[in-house]
Design an enzyme around this catalytic site. Structure first.
Site, PDB file in Angstrom:
ATOM      1  N   LYS A  23       0.845  -0.316 -28.615  1.00 50.67           N
ATOM      2  CA  LYS A  23       0.774  -0.893 -27.688  1.00 50.67           C
ATOM      3  C   LYS A  23       0.577  -2.471 -27.436  1.00 50.67           C
ATOM      4  O   LYS A  23       1.200  -3.536 -27.211  1.00 50.67           O
ATOM      5  CB  LYS A  23      -0.573  -1.590 -27.031  1.00 50.67           C
ATOM      6  CG  LYS A  23      -1.117  -1.254 -25.377  1.00 50.67           C
ATOM      7  CD  LYS A  23      -2.261  -0.938 -25.537  1.00 50.67           C
ATOM      8  CE  LYS A  23      -2.090   0.614 -24.607  1.00 50.67           C
ATOM      9  NZ  LYS A  23      -3.876   1.207 -24.910  1.00 50.67           N
ATOM     10  N   ARG A  92      -9.229  -2.775 -25.773  1.00 45.17           N
ATOM     11  CA  ARG A  92      -8.331  -1.655 -26.013  1.00 45.17           C
ATOM     12  C   ARG A  92      -8.034  -1.580 -27.317  1.00 45.17           C
ATOM     13  O   ARG A  92      -7.074  -2.410 -28.330  1.00 45.17           O
ATOM     14  CB  ARG A  92      -6.468  -1.712 -24.915  1.00 45.17           C
ATOM     15  CG  ARG A  92      -6.616  -1.743 -23.663  1.00 45.17           C
ATOM     16  CD  ARG A  92      -5.761  -1.988 -23.137  1.00 45.17           C
ATOM     17  NE  ARG A  92      -5.739  -2.674 -21.585  1.00 45.17           N
ATOM     18  CZ  ARG A  92      -5.785  -2.129 -20.623  1.00 45.17           C
ATOM     19  NH1 ARG A  92      -5.490  -0.522 -21.222  1.00 45.17           N
ATOM     20  NH2 ARG A  92      -6.626  -2.069 -19.571  1.00 45.17           N
ATOM     21  N   GLY A 101      -5.769   8.718 -25.639  1.00 47.92           N
ATOM     22  CA  GLY A 101      -6.715   9.626 -24.395  1.00 47.92           C
ATOM     23  C   GLY A 101      -6.767  10.239 -26.644  1.00 47.92           C
ATOM     24  O   GLY A 101      -9.070  10.020 -26.410  1.00 47.92           O
ATOM     25  N   MET A 103      -8.499   7.404 -28.893  1.00 44.53           N
ATOM     26  CA  MET A 103      -9.007   6.673 -29.257  1.00 44.53           C
ATOM     27  C   MET A 103     -10.180   5.980 -28.096  1.00 44.53           C
ATOM     28  O   MET A 103      -9.643   5.637 -26.812  1.00 44.53           O
ATOM     29  CB  MET A 103      -8.654   5.609 -30.431  1.00 44.53           C
ATOM     30  CG  MET A 103      -8.626   6.127 -31.361  1.00 44.53           C
ATOM     31  SD  MET A 103      -7.565   4.936 -32.272  1.00 44.53           S
ATOM     32  CE  MET A 103      -5.591   4.264 -31.511  1.00 44.53           C
ATOM     33  N   ARG A 338       6.184   1.889 -22.208  1.00 43.84           N
ATOM     34  CA  ARG A 338       6.760   2.424 -23.589  1.00 43.84           C
ATOM     35  C   ARG A 338       7.880   3.258 -23.055  1.00 43.84           C
ATOM     36  O   ARG A 338       8.022   3.594 -21.786  1.00 43.84           O
ATOM     37  CB  ARG A 338       5.478   3.439 -24.151  1.00 43.84           C
ATOM     38  CG  ARG A 338       5.474   4.358 -23.025  1.00 43.84           C
ATOM     39  CD  ARG A 338       4.266   5.067 -23.243  1.00 43.84           C
ATOM     40  NE  ARG A 338       3.813   5.886 -22.154  1.00 43.84           N
ATOM     41  CZ  ARG A 338       1.960   5.793 -21.815  1.00 43.84           C
ATOM     42  NH1 ARG A 338       1.634   6.371 -22.724  1.00 43.84           N
ATOM     43  NH2 ARG A 338       2.139   6.582 -20.511  1.00 43.84           N
ATOM     44  N   HIS A 454      19.538  41.627 -37.295  1.00 43.89           N
ATOM     45  CA  HIS A 454      21.001  42.846 -36.028  1.00 43.89           C
ATOM     46  C   HIS A 454      20.222  41.979 -35.082  1.00 43.89           C
ATOM     47  O   HIS A 454      21.190  41.608 -34.671  1.00 43.89           O
ATOM     48  CB  HIS A 454      20.351  44.110 -36.268  1.00 43.89           C
ATOM     49  CG  HIS A 454      21.978  44.676 -35.832  1.00 43.89           C
ATOM     50  ND1 HIS A 454      21.465  44.922 -34.960  1.00 43.89           N
ATOM     51  CD2 HIS A 454      23.203  44.709 -36.030  1.00 43.89           C
ATOM     52  CE1 HIS A 454      22.731  45.371 -33.882  1.00 43.89           C
ATOM     53  NE2 HIS A 454      24.147  44.720 -34.839  1.00 43.89           N
ATOM     54  N   SER A 794      32.671  29.127 -47.590  1.00 40.74           N
ATOM     55  CA  SER A 794      31.646  29.597 -46.760  1.00 40.74           C
ATOM     56  C   SER A 794      29.803  29.858 -46.823  1.00 40.74           C
ATOM     57  O   SER A 794      29.827  31.061 -47.426  1.00 40.74           O
ATOM     58  CB  SER A 794      32.163  30.324 -45.699  1.00 40.74           C
ATOM     59  OG  SER A 794      31.726  30.470 -44.063  1.00 40.74           O
ATOM     60  N   CYS A 862      28.005  29.198 -42.160  1.00 38.93           N
ATOM     61  CA  CYS A 862      28.138  30.052 -41.603  1.00 38.93           C
ATOM     62  C   CYS A 862      27.018  30.650 -41.210  1.00 38.93           C
ATOM     63  O   CYS A 862      26.303  31.905 -40.486  1.00 38.93           O
ATOM     64  CB  CYS A 862      28.773  31.048 -41.269  1.00 38.93           C
ATOM     65  SG  CYS A 862      29.164  31.837 -43.252  1.00 38.93           S
ATOM     66  N   TYR A 882      32.632  21.959 -42.277  1.00 43.89           N
ATOM     67  CA  TYR A 882      32.258  22.061 -41.122  1.00 43.89           C
ATOM     68  C   TYR A 882      31.283  23.404 -40.984  1.00 43.89           C
ATOM     69  O   TYR A 882      30.791  23.512 -42.128  1.00 43.89           O
ATOM     70  CB  TYR A 882      33.648  22.782 -40.186  1.00 43.89           C
ATOM     71  CG  TYR A 882      33.908  24.858 -41.437  1.00 43.89           C
ATOM     72  CD1 TYR A 882      33.056  25.673 -40.613  1.00 43.89           C
ATOM     73  CD2 TYR A 882      34.349  24.868 -42.041  1.00 43.89           C
ATOM     74  CE1 TYR A 882      32.737  26.814 -41.344  1.00 43.89           C
ATOM     75  CE2 TYR A 882      34.668  25.585 -42.821  1.00 43.89           C
ATOM     76  CZ  TYR A 882      34.217  26.820 -42.333  1.00 43.89           C
ATOM     77  OH  TYR A 882      34.244  27.933 -42.654  1.00 43.89           O
TER      78      TYR A 882
HETATM   79  C1  PEP Z   1      24.808  34.969 -44.051  1.00 46.92           C
HETATM   80  O1  PEP Z   1      24.566  35.435 -44.968  1.00 46.92           O
HETATM   81  O2  PEP Z   1      24.378  33.708 -44.277  1.00 46.92           O
HETATM   82  C2  PEP Z   1      25.518  35.012 -43.197  1.00 46.92           C
HETATM   83  C3  PEP Z   1      26.935  33.888 -42.220  1.00 46.92           C
HETATM   84  O3  PEP Z   1      26.221  36.284 -43.464  1.00 46.92           O
HETATM   85  P1  PEP Z   1      25.035  38.301 -42.520  1.00 46.92           P
HETATM   86  O4  PEP Z   1      23.953  36.888 -42.165  1.00 46.92           O
HETATM   87  O5  PEP Z   1      26.090  38.467 -42.477  1.00 46.92           O
HETATM   88  O6  PEP Z   1      25.025  38.588 -43.790  1.00 46.92           O
END
Ligand code: PEP
Ligand code: MG
Length: 905
Positions: A23, A92, A101, A103, A338, A454, A794, A862, A882
């Site tokens: 402030k 203040r 709120g 203090m 703010r 799953h 990956s 992934c 990626y």
């Molecule tokens: C992982 O293990 O991160 C993966 C992408 O494969 P899954 O989840 O199918 O085992």
């Protein structure tokens, strides 16, 4: 006093929030860039820390404060403690981090019997004077003298009762004069001393009280809860600001505003004001404020000034502001500003428009929006007005809200779904054989499994809502019901699940549709231009590939081929393959699967062309494609019963010399029983104590090379077909669960064989890449060797996290992980946010070693963490190319990837 503890608004460094509090710094900054801020000064947070240390105000502080009050007197032409034109101030609190709120703040300080008369003369309003006075006595009494609020409230209620009024506004000057007198008595009785008349004594008490509030219970609890560390905010500053009054007549007002509409982001005047009122009246809802546009008619000159103030605020801060102002006798003062909190749609729209208006750069526009906030725009959410309490809670496994009738098996979901009924699939846990039920349902609720179970992974891939691991629910699929405490849910009962919070509700709660606005598309296009990390999607079917494309995926980073087996027509062939007695039988089943997989691959390649598609060879353990042992035992028991009744019926028909027209025969039932028994034997044969660490991934490809061979052929034939049709295909074959380069060599020989067959048969050169998942600890340590064969890596961070922590990814999240995060043992759930300190070290090592032997190695991620902004930041740091995540997280990842690049600078 060597250190400077006090700074006038003209002196203080507006950027130094740590020293002056948020402030105070803003008040200095606003003053210095020319806004009309009431004169004032700041006592720094360092003074507060010193006070906490020595339990007294720093030596000389009060003398300095007197000098700065002197400056205020000069600037305002008023006198502190003077009856003629009294100067009143507010005292203040304000630390570097906002702690709303938590203090204390005292208003109208400087009032005593004498100055009160001055205020009345000055304003010409006795009621106004006594109103300010009684408010000051109460606030000061409570905060600086520790008098319980209830004592003042009781006295005030008494006065209202005697006056026969319900609200404060009904009291006249005499009543308020009486209230002030009673309040002074309350203070004297409670403290044993008269209320301090000396204004500097008042100021000293107030400064100490504000400093004390920093270590008060409320503030300490708040800092603990919101993890505000001393490095983020240490001590509170005290702001001493000349009081201005919005309640001294009809040329006075008070108001609050946003520089843009916080609901839509539209560039328009937004806010409310009240004529002849104090800020508290707006907050307390005593009078209904008017929309700011009405000021245009009511006070046109001031409205123009307010528009100017708004433009100056935004122009200076280059950010939407949430500001407060007061108009005293026709003069507009800005009291506070703010950064404005807005919803996601408003953030996105204002970012794009502020860039177009030349107010901010593209980089600023991209950095302003919190990527996680985009989630609000991509999934339906529960109507925030709903008041329902949840029936149960599980893990927020796939965002979005959905309502529907409970069904307890996938087939029933399909039957009802086809007739147009909205259903929620409720299961203990889901298996690949339930997949048709996912398609038919609005959402999925399970009582077991974590965020990488799953159910969670499949639902996220499809963009459907999922609450997983709601352990308070006992699902009885056979009885088609579920129990939650005393409540029993039966098939057909309506429930609502919120996959963003994990809550489950009884009945239907309205939902709000998501919108993918033009502004969001524009912002994401800018993100793609800026980012160097590519964003791919995890998608397994042509349908999910299309969804991924709509979300702007730049390819598919993970196509789990086993998902293609999950179709009512295909699963029996897969089961046939698993139950095969010998290679010949298995090959016969695989021959049926090959054209099916090839057609799927072709379609996915064509949808994504010319973008890459990474296809992973079969990964899960075989038993996942079969029903559970329990289920088979139940079914067999029921079938044996049924066989007896069919035998009885046949015997009766024979005795009466009747035919058994159309009925199922004994032989047919016996055949079904035989097949189920075979399945049961196979399920028992396949049983593993730790299937996630068992016979899966490349281990399957080595023990049953014909399975991988079929998949490799299907991929390469699909590539060949696309090439022949001129479709620019970029296919990549990926091997899961690798631990050693010898495994990769083994599989590569299969690839090579198929490649040569197809190339010589069709007379063309196949173009594709061969790579490895890196999801075991050993793969990370042997990355240099793997990269001699693999053209890309990956990171499967779901499995890698499981391996690094020795946490079962199926169970940890609903057994002990929440407690670990609650107790601060782990900061985040590592299955959600990449564990940079552990798993990240393995990843960095693998990238470095891999690129040492193969400098052109492409590396991606992934696992589920690939869609999380903090994880994306880390991926940028270690040079990953990626990230791949479920389709609905692609927009979030695109923005996060751009921010990761910008932060790198
Ligand atoms: C992982 O293990 O991160 C993966 C992408 O494969 P899954 O989840 O199918 O085992
Ligand atoms: Mg894995």
């Amino acid at each position: 006093m060597s250190k400077q503890y006090v700074f006038s608004f003209e002196e203080g460094d507006g950027k130094n929030k740590h020293l002056l509090g948020g402030k105070g710094a803003n008040l200095c900054e606003m003053t210095q860039f020319g806004l009309n801020v009431p004169p004032g000064f700041v006592i720094s947070t360092e003074a507060c820390l010193e006070y906490q240390d020595i339990h007294a105000l720093p030596a000389g502080l009060l003398d300095t404060v007197r000098q700065y009050v002197g400056q205020l007197e000069q600037k305002t032409g008023k006198g502190f403690g003077s009856a003629a034109g009294p100067l009143l101030v507010s005292v203040r609190s304000g630390s570097a981090m906002s702690m709303p709120g938590m203090m204390d703040t005292i208003l109208n300080l400087g009032l005593n019997q004498e100055t009160l008369q001055g205020l009345i003369t000055q304003s010409g309003d006795e009621r106004f004077g006594y109103d300010a006075y009684r408010r000051f006595i109460q606030l000061f009494g409570k905060i600086a003298l520790g008098v319980p609020d209830a004592l003042f409230d009781a006295a005030f209620e008494d006065i209202k009762r005697q006056a026969g009024v319900k609200a404060d506004v009904g009291l006249n000057a005499e009543h308020l004069k009486e209230a002030s007198r009673r309040f002074l008595d309350v203070v004297r009785e409670h403290t044993g001393k008269p209320f301090p008349e000396d204004v500097y004594t008042q100021l000293e008490y107030a400064v100490k009280a504000v400093f004390d509030s920093w270590s008060g219970k409320r503030a300490m609890d708040y800092r603990r809860e919101f993890r505000i560390t001393p490095a983020m905010a240490n001590g509170t500053a005290v702001n001493i600001v000349t009081m201005v009054f919005g309640n001294m007549g009809n040329d006075c007002a008070t108001g609050v505003g946003f520089t843009r509409n916080p609901g839509t982001g539209e560039n328009e005047m937004f806010g409310e004001y009240l004529v002849n009122a104090q800020g508290e009246d707006v907050v307390a809802g005593i009078r209904t404020p008017k929309p700011v546009l009405e000021m245009q008619q009511e006070m046109p000159g001031l409205y123009r000034q307010l528009v100017e103030l708004r433009d100056k605020l935004e122009g200076h801060y280059q950010e939407v502001q949430d500001y407060e102002y007061t108009i005293e006798k026709g003069v507009l003062y800005c009291l506070q500003t703010r950064n404005g909190k807005m919803n996601a749609a408003a953030m996105v729209r204002s970012s794009v428009e502020m860039f177009r208006e030349g107010l901010i750069s593209k980089e600023q526009a991209l950095l302003r929006v919190n990527p996680d906030q985009l989630e609000q725009l991509l999934h339906p959410g529960l109507d925030p007005k709903h008041k329902q309490t949840p029936l149960a809670q599980g893990l927020p496994a796939s965002p979005g809200a959905a309502s529907g009738r409970c069904v307890f098996d996938a087939d029933q979901a399909v039957i009802l779904g086809r007739s147009g009924t909205k259903v929620i699939l409720v299961r203990e846990e889901t298996k690949p054989e339930d997949i048709h039920g996912f398609f038919a349902s609005e959402g999925v609720l399970t009582s077991r499994g974590g965020k990488t179970s799953h159910a969670a992974v499949v639902a996220r891939g499809m963009g459907k809502a999922c609450v997983a691991g709601a352990e308070g629910i006992q699902v009885d699929a056979r009885a088609r019901s579920a129990k939650i405490g005393d409540v029993v849910l039966r098939e057909g009962d309506i429930i609502t699940i919120d996959g963003s919070s994990g809550n489950v509700y009884l009945g239907e709660i309205p939902t709000i549709k998501p919108e993918f606005s033009q502004e969001l598309r524009t912002l994401l296009d800018w993100a793609d231009e800026t980012a160097t990390l590519k964003v791919m999607a995890n998608a397994d079917t042509p349908d999910t590939a299309r969804v991924a494309q709509e979300y702007g995926a730049m390819g598919i980073g993970l196509c789990r081929t086993e998902r293609m087996f999950n179709d009512v027509e295909r699963l029996p062939i897969v089961v046939e393959m698993i139950l095969a007695h010998n290679l010949e039988e298995r090959q016969a089943a695989l021959d049926k699967l090959l054209p099916i997989q090839r057609e799927d691959f072709k379609e996915i390649f064509a949808i994504m062309a010319p973008r890459p598609v990474t296809v992973r060879l079969l990964d899960p353990p075989m038993h996942e494609f079969l029903p559970s042992e329990h289920q088979l035992e139940d079914e067999l028991r029921a079938l044996e019963q049924y066989l007896l009744s069919v035998r009885g019926r046949t015997a009766a028909c024979n005795a009466m010399r009747l035919d058994n027209p159309g009925g199922i025969t004994e032989d047919q039932v016996a055949a079904i029983i035989a097949r189920k028994n075979r399945m049961l034997r196979k399920v028992r044969e396949l049983y593993e104590v730790n299937p996630m660490l068992g016979h899966r991934g490349v281990r399957l490809g080595i023990t049953y090379p014909e399975i991988y061979d079929m998949q490799i052929r299907a991929i390469l034939e699909a590539v060949a077909d696309c090439q022949q049709q001129g479709i620019p295909v970029l296919a990549e074959i990926m091997v899961p669960q690798v631990i050693t380069s010898q495994e990769l060599e083994f599989i590569y020989r299969l690839v090579n064989k198929s490649q040569q067959d197809i190339e010589s048969r069709l007379g063309l050169k196949l173009s594709f890449k061969f790579g490895s998942m890196v999801e075991t600890v050993r793969a990370c340590t042997r990355a240099g060797e793997l990269a001699k064969i693999a053209e890309f890596f990956s990171f499967g961070t779901n499995d890698l996290t499981q391996a690094a922590f020795s946490f079962s990814r199926e169970d940890a999240e609903n057994k002990f992980l929440p407690l670990y995060t609650d107790h601060g043992i782990l900061q985040d759930n590592p299955f959600e946010v990449l564990d940079v300190k552990g798993v990240g070290v393995l990843m960095r090592m693998a990238v470095e070693q891999g690129r040492e032997t193969n400098p052109g190695l492409k590396v991606g991620i992934c696992g589920e963490q690939g869609g999380h902004p903090a994880s994306i930041n880390f991926c940028q740091k270690i040079g990953i190319n990626y990230v791949s995540c479920s389709a609905p997280r692609v927009p979030i990842a695109r923005l996060a990837a751009a921010q990761a690049k910008l932060k790198e600078k």
